[in-house]
Design an enzyme around this catalytic site. Structure first.
Site, mmCIF file in Angstrom:
data_model
loop_
_atom_site.group_PDB
_atom_site.id
_atom_site.type_symbol
_atom_site.label_atom_id
_atom_site.label_comp_id
_atom_site.label_asym_id
_atom_site.label_seq_id
_atom_site.Cartn_x
_atom_site.Cartn_y
_atom_site.Cartn_z
ATOM 1 N N ASP A 102 68.850 -22.212 32.718
ATOM 2 C CA ASP A 102 68.608 -23.217 31.682
ATOM 3 C C ASP A 102 67.155 -23.699 31.758
ATOM 4 O OD1 ASP A 102 69.044 -25.315 29.819
ATOM 5 O OD2 ASP A 102 69.565 -26.701 31.441
ATOM 6 N N HIS A 108 76.739 -24.255 28.300
ATOM 7 C CA HIS A 108 76.238 -25.260 29.247
ATOM 8 C C HIS A 108 75.786 -26.565 28.608
ATOM 9 C CE1 HIS A 108 72.183 -23.782 28.185
ATOM 10 N NE2 HIS A 108 71.789 -24.962 28.595
ATOM 11 N N GLU A 143 77.064 -32.189 26.419
ATOM 12 C CA GLU A 143 75.955 -33.127 26.283
ATOM 13 C C GLU A 143 76.204 -34.170 25.179
ATOM 14 O OE1 GLU A 143 72.915 -34.290 28.359
ATOM 15 O OE2 GLU A 143 73.821 -32.335 28.734
ATOM 16 N N ASP A 144 76.666 -33.720 24.020
ATOM 17 C CA ASP A 144 76.823 -34.630 22.887
ATOM 18 C C ASP A 144 78.167 -35.334 22.864
ATOM 19 O OD1 ASP A 144 74.357 -33.723 22.090
ATOM 20 O OD2 ASP A 144 75.241 -32.065 20.953
ATOM 21 N N ASP A 189 44.985 -10.183 48.818
ATOM 22 C CA ASP A 189 46.218 -9.658 48.243
ATOM 23 C C ASP A 189 46.443 -10.049 46.788
ATOM 24 O OD1 ASP A 189 46.550 -12.267 48.857
ATOM 25 O OD2 ASP A 189 48.421 -12.039 49.959
ATOM 26 N N HIS A 204 69.012 -21.110 22.460
ATOM 27 C CA HIS A 204 68.885 -21.528 23.857
ATOM 28 C C HIS A 204 70.058 -21.070 24.728
ATOM 29 C CE1 HIS A 204 68.066 -23.958 27.358
ATOM 30 N NE2 HIS A 204 69.133 -24.693 27.149
HETATM 31 MN MN MN Z 1 70.133 -26.292 28.166
#
Ligand code: MN
Length: 731
Positions: free
Chosen positions: A139, A72, A76-77, A259, A48
């Site tokens: 992301d 990025h 988070e953890d 179109d 990812h």
């Molecule tokens: Mn992510």
């Protein structure tokens, strides 16, 4: 699987001076932090961040952005801190990673669909660096690309959020490719059957005209070449989501959409664009009203192109989009396309689009002359909506305010009753004063009490017209209620002298004919005016009952003061705490004005406040002049001798800065039997001291003696009574 080397190679292709060591370190830390994690697909999690970094490299972003893409998700953890990222990769990368992590904290639910615009603006406002949004979009793109692996409910929620928030955000930043990708992926997961049906129908239509399409394309290539124009021509299918939206908007079947198929012609210069337009119009018949010149008039997000729709004989109509390569880059990558690397340096690209209006233009404007890459990117750190503040309820609802708004504004936005009864606020879990300004991202919880009411003070720190209007209306209603009560009693008392009952007169509508004369709209207004002191009860009764114009035999001489004083005492128990009575013709309880703090013995004047009884000011008080603009509310008062009564006055004592000054002053005060409520000394640079003391006194004579004693102290240069800064009505 994407490898780190692929990303490095990609970055080097547009930015040879890339800081390879930095990116490699970011890769290693990311690999380490995510080593035990898997994606929902079962792949190693590292897939990812690598994909996100690659998308950012495709946008040709700078080293810090690519590193942030790799990192990025590591905050988070919570195993690694923002500070640690800063140590390892610098403040810039840490700031980006932290910003992306923060955005992740606010989940948007479809219930709040109506707040989508607010939410989008909030994301922009909360990120002071646009690269945060770019990383977040990359992301989101990869999460959408791998959405098939998550449970269905989550698919829908994520797709809805993408469609409501992130795709429009990409559009706002002019990132056409990102917007289109996000929309089509959302479409696929939100309406799977409809998506498949439309895709099949479009494919079929393309297949049916494939031969024809190629013929037109080759025709175009030949004709532009004949005119000596270097053109790159591709046939493109319109995006599925935008086809769907157009079909719904225009309520037409797919066959009538002109179109679905478009040719894109990329050329080198603007004159070439118009030349190609001419060639196209000579070759096929254009549909009137469908020629759009977004070069002369770009869209708000800087999109520039010429569009025209053509009708070939015996074939379905098609669209041609003509633009320069530069414009195409901006149409695809938006904000990300506005800079490029030259000889290892980031430089601004062509500045033509800066002629046009829009928020982004302003942003770029500030970066016009910046050639240093670091400086250039840091100048992107600006507040896109500097005047707005975005706050949340504890349940996550978003409320936008002008800067300066306070919890009281918030409370009234939630509900009028919440505003009327708010007593306190918790911001981000901490109790704060009601007047503290709110900040972006604050979570605001309002505390209420049923007995609480709005205060006039609130007007000093509320900014929304909603809150201010509600507060004013409440105060007005409360004051009117009080005035009505006072007016009613005054009238009852006056009428009693003539053996008349107010209730009966009201029932007989006896007041109605007088309304116009007194400038009142309703009987209640008329009575309230009496309570305000605007109309003397005697005057009103004289008009109401002409036979009463002369006082009855033996009745006391009517007096407005007497009437008001006893009424005021009954309905408004002000002043009881001070033990001070102010004597009119009858005894009268009243409050002493806070602004001038009159002391028994001072020359005073009474003033009927709007709904809050009689306020007593010193005649020397500057506020009195303002009050006397309304002479109907003035009321003569004088002091009554009262035993053991004390009042508080504020004194300002200036002294030389001598040792023991404060002690000598307190000795004088206590010797004079004056209590000190508060005392504060300040030394100024010139060697003088200023002492502010709040002390009690019995009356003017006592106070004068006190002042004389203080002035007699060696070292004291000046003693004066202090005037407080309070507004007149509050007095
Ligand atoms: Mn992510």
């Amino acid at each position: 699987m994407l490898r780190f080397e692929d990303i490095l190679e990609k970055v080097e292709s547009y930015h040879p001076a890339v800081d390879e060591a930095l990116l490699r370190r970011a890769y290693v830390v990311s690999a380490h932090e995510h080593r035990n994690q898997l994606r929902s697909s079962g792949e190693p999690y590292l897939v990812h961040p690598l994909a996100v970094a690659m998308t950012l490299a495709e946008m040709k972003l700078d080293d810090a952005s690519i590193a942030a893409g790799l990192l990025h998700d590591v905050l988070e953890d919570g195993t690694v801190s923002k500070e640690r990222i800063g140590e390892l990769f610098g403040a810039d990368v840490a700031h980006l990673v932290d910003g992306v992590t923060k955005i992740g904290k606010y989940a948007f639910t479809s219930k709040e669909a109506q707040q989508a615009e607010t939410f989008r603006k909030m994301l922009l406002a909360m990120t002071d660096d646009l690269r945060v949004i770019l990383v977040k979009l990359a992301d989101r793109l990869h999460n959408m690309q791998t959405l098939e692996h998550v449970p269905e409910a989550k698919q829908r929620a994520t797709a809805a959020e993408t469609l409501e928030i992130y795709a429009p955000l990409a559009n706002r930043l002019g990132m056409g490719k990102m917007k289109g990708d996000l929309e089509d992926l959302s479409f696929r997961f939100l309406h799977p059957e409809e998506f498949e049906a439309l895709r099949a129908a479009v494919d079929e239509r393309i297949a049916a005209s494939a031969a024809n399409v190629e013929k037109i394309r080759l025709d175009l290539v030949a004709k532009t070449k004949a005119m000596g124009i270097e053109a790159e021509i591709t046939g493109r299918v319109k995006r599925y989501w935008s086809i769907r939206q157009k079909l719904i908007r225009q309520a037409i079947p797919l066959e009538q959409l002109y179109d679905v198929l478009a040719f894109r012609v990329l050329v080198d210069s603007i004159p070439d664009c118009y030349t190609v337009l001419g060639i196209v119009h000579q070759s096929w018949r254009p549909v009137p009203g469908r020629i759009k010149d977004y070069i002369a008039m770009p869209k708000r997000n800087f999109y520039q192109s010429l569009h025209t729709t053509l009708v070939p004989e015996g074939a379905p109509p098609f669209e041609v989009q003509i633009r320069t390569r530069e414009m195409d880059l901006i149409a695809e990558n938006g904000i990300a396309a506005h800079w490029k690397y030259k000889e290892g340096k980031l430089v601004r690209t062509d500045a033509r689009h800066e002629e046009h209006v829009g928020v982004l233009r302003q942003i770029l404007e500030t970066t016009r002359d910046v050639s240093d890459p670091k400086e250039f990117l840091s100048s992107l750190r600006i507040d896109l909506y500097p005047d707005d503040v975005y706050t949340f309820s504890p349940k996550g609802a978003v409320y936008a305010f002008s800067r300066g708004a306070t919890p009281v504004d918030f409370a009234y936005r939630v509900h009028t009753d919440v505003g009327h009864h708010c007593v306190g606020a918790r911001v981000n879990g901490r109790l704060v004063p009601l007047k503290s300004p709110l900040e972006n991202g604050d979570i605001v919880e309002i505390l209420t009490a049923p007995s609480a009411h709005p205060s006039r003070d609130w007007l000093a720190f509320t900014v929304t017209s909603r809150a201010r209007n509600k507060i004013r209306a409440f105060i007005h209603a409360a004051e009117k209620e009080q005035s009505l009560e006072i007016g009613r009693r005054l009238l009852e008392r006056e009428l009693k002298k003539w053996k008349k009952s107010l209730a009966k007169l009201l029932e007989a509508k006896a007041f109605d004919p007088l309304l116009g004369d007194f400038g009142a709209g309703k009987v209640d207004d008329l009575i309230a005016d009496v309570g305000y002191g605007k109309i003397a009860p005697r005057a009103l009764v004289a008009r109401l009952l002409p036979e009463t114009a002369a006082p009855p035999e033996g009745a006391p001489k009517p007096s407005r003061v007497a009437a008001i004083s006893s009424v005021v005492r009954r309905v408004l128990p002000f002043g009881a705490a001070t033990g001070i009575r102010v004597k009119g013709e009858n005894d009268l309880l009243a409050t002493l004005a806070k602004c001038c703090q009159p002391v028994p013995g001072d020359d005073v004047v009474g003033y009927v406040t709007r709904g809050r009884g009689v306020s007593v000011h010193a005649t020397t008080c500057p506020n009195v002049r303002t009050l006397l603009f309304d002479p109907g509310r003035e009321i003569p008062v004088e002091w009554e001798k009262a035993k053991n009564a004390t009042v508080t006055v504020d004194l300002e004592i200036r002294t030389e800065d001598r040792q023991g000054m404060l002690a000598r002053i307190t000795q004088v005060l206590s010797a004079a039997n004056s209590n000190i409520r508060s005392i504060e000394a300040r030394t100024s640079r010139d060697g003088n001291a200023s002492i502010e003391a709040s002390v009690t006194t019995q009356d003017r004579r006592h106070l004068d003696r006190l002042l004389v004693s203080l002035r007699a102290l060696p070292g004291v240069t000046d003693v004066r009574r202090k005037l407080r800064d309070t507004d007149a009505e509050a007095g």
